[in-house]
Design an enzyme around this catalytic site. Sequence first.
Site, short mmCIF file in Angstrom:
data_model
loop_
_atom_site.label_atom_id
_atom_site.label_comp_id
_atom_site.label_asym_id
_atom_site.label_seq_id
_atom_site.Cartn_x
_atom_site.Cartn_y
_atom_site.Cartn_z
N HIS A 166 68.12 -18.20 97.10
CA HIS A 166 69.32 -18.30 96.55
C HIS A 166 70.39 -17.39 97.14
O HIS A 166 70.20 -16.22 97.32
CB HIS A 166 69.21 -17.74 95.00
CG HIS A 166 68.29 -18.50 94.12
ND1 HIS A 166 67.50 -18.03 93.31
CD2 HIS A 166 68.19 -19.77 94.32
CE1 HIS A 166 67.00 -19.10 92.63
NE2 HIS A 166 67.36 -20.20 92.97
N HIS A 209 63.83 -12.05 95.56
CA HIS A 209 65.16 -12.51 95.08
C HIS A 209 65.90 -11.37 94.27
O HIS A 209 65.56 -10.09 94.58
CB HIS A 209 64.93 -13.43 93.54
CG HIS A 209 64.46 -14.98 94.14
ND1 HIS A 209 64.99 -16.09 94.02
CD2 HIS A 209 63.39 -15.36 94.59
CE1 HIS A 209 64.42 -16.94 94.36
NE2 HIS A 209 63.43 -16.54 94.95
N GLU A 223 72.31 -13.68 96.54
CA GLU A 223 71.25 -12.67 96.28
C GLU A 223 70.97 -11.95 97.42
O GLU A 223 69.92 -11.93 98.26
CB GLU A 223 70.11 -13.19 95.48
CG GLU A 223 70.16 -13.72 94.25
CD GLU A 223 69.12 -14.83 93.69
OE1 GLU A 223 69.15 -15.31 92.75
OE2 GLU A 223 67.88 -14.67 94.23
N GLU A 239 61.94 -9.51 91.91
CA GLU A 239 63.27 -9.60 91.76
C GLU A 239 64.21 -8.16 91.75
O GLU A 239 63.43 -7.37 90.99
CB GLU A 239 63.39 -10.20 90.18
CG GLU A 239 63.07 -11.53 89.99
CD GLU A 239 64.04 -12.65 90.29
OE1 GLU A 239 65.22 -12.33 91.00
OE2 GLU A 239 63.83 -13.67 90.25
#
Length: 376
Positions: free
Chosen positions: A167, A260, A170, A336
């Site tokens: 992504h 991410h 990010e 994350e």
Amino acid sequence: MEISSNFDSGNIEVVSIDKKKNDFKLKIRKDTNSEFLQWFHFRLSEAKKKSCKFSILNAGKTAYPKGWENYNVCVSYDREDWFRIPTTYSNGQLKFKFTPKFNSVYFAYFAPYSYERHLDLVHQAQMSDQVTMEIVGKTYEGRNIEMLIIGKPGKNKKVIWVIARQHPGEPMAEWFIEGFIDRLLNPDDPVSKKILEDAILYVVPNMNIDGSIAGNLRASASGANLNREWQKPSKKMSPEVYYVRKKMDETGINLLLDVHGDEEIPYNFVACAEGIPGYDDYLKTMEKKFIDSWMSTSPDFQDTYKYPLDPPGGANMTIATPQIASRYGCLSFTIEMPFKDNADVPDKHYGWSDDRSRILGASVLNPVLHVLHQLR
Ligand SMILES: [Zn+2]
């Protein structure tokens, strides 16, 4: 006064500027060929000492409206030091005020990681005698996808894959990779030395180069969400995943880290593979071992606040982590980091930042070493 975003990872549209009131009404542009939107990055010029007011009118229509709650915008004069400014979110609009000390200033969702910096990262890394850079394939728009092979091949060596920035909006994921590589290539670091003795690493610092340059949040240039392409990657529409997965099939894999950022949750955490068919005691035990080791060595990492667990057999197999865990029976994590701050160790001035992402990236080598010899 003027607003521009026609540069690497720029994204904003000007709806109106009231030059008497210094009032800017803005909109975030959609990702290329996609409905996603959330990443913004723009420059304000000729506004020194003017008290400016900004409203992002379509913040409520973004992919993660909850991401704006308790979020503060990142600002930089020199494009290196990105500090936060007070920001509010109400009635679907993101609002902030700022009086620049200098004539030109940048605003962004998070400290950007530029394509130039990406190229510096991979080329400087290849100068190490531990590293070979390879081009895995081309992106949808024909750019090279760089992979760093770190460590020397050898019999019985564990194979570790680390991929980041599927992504593109990010960028903390690539800051993380920078810290990870710096530590791994430090010949004085005993953890890195031990890992390189027994493992070979394949690192793709940016899976979505086209989307990064375009200023997208989630989509590639073809409009694909790359982290929903792992079951059946298309050579044409998601070549980034197609070529990387093909290479994984060649090398085999004992551990995957897929890095991410999360828009909503103000903590660092991992998502595991509990919902895959064939989830077993090995994976369960090793996931816990990795998580416990990371928590014990970095206060920035925790395991309380995270995504809801998948029910048995309920994993989305188009996502890298479950797909790779299932395909190879290997340990596999989605890492994350927050866009906001880490609520456990908050920093009012910077929030979660580029530097903190780098430090977290270096810290993950501790749990990697901790589980290394038990990887199957
Ligand atoms: Zn992501």
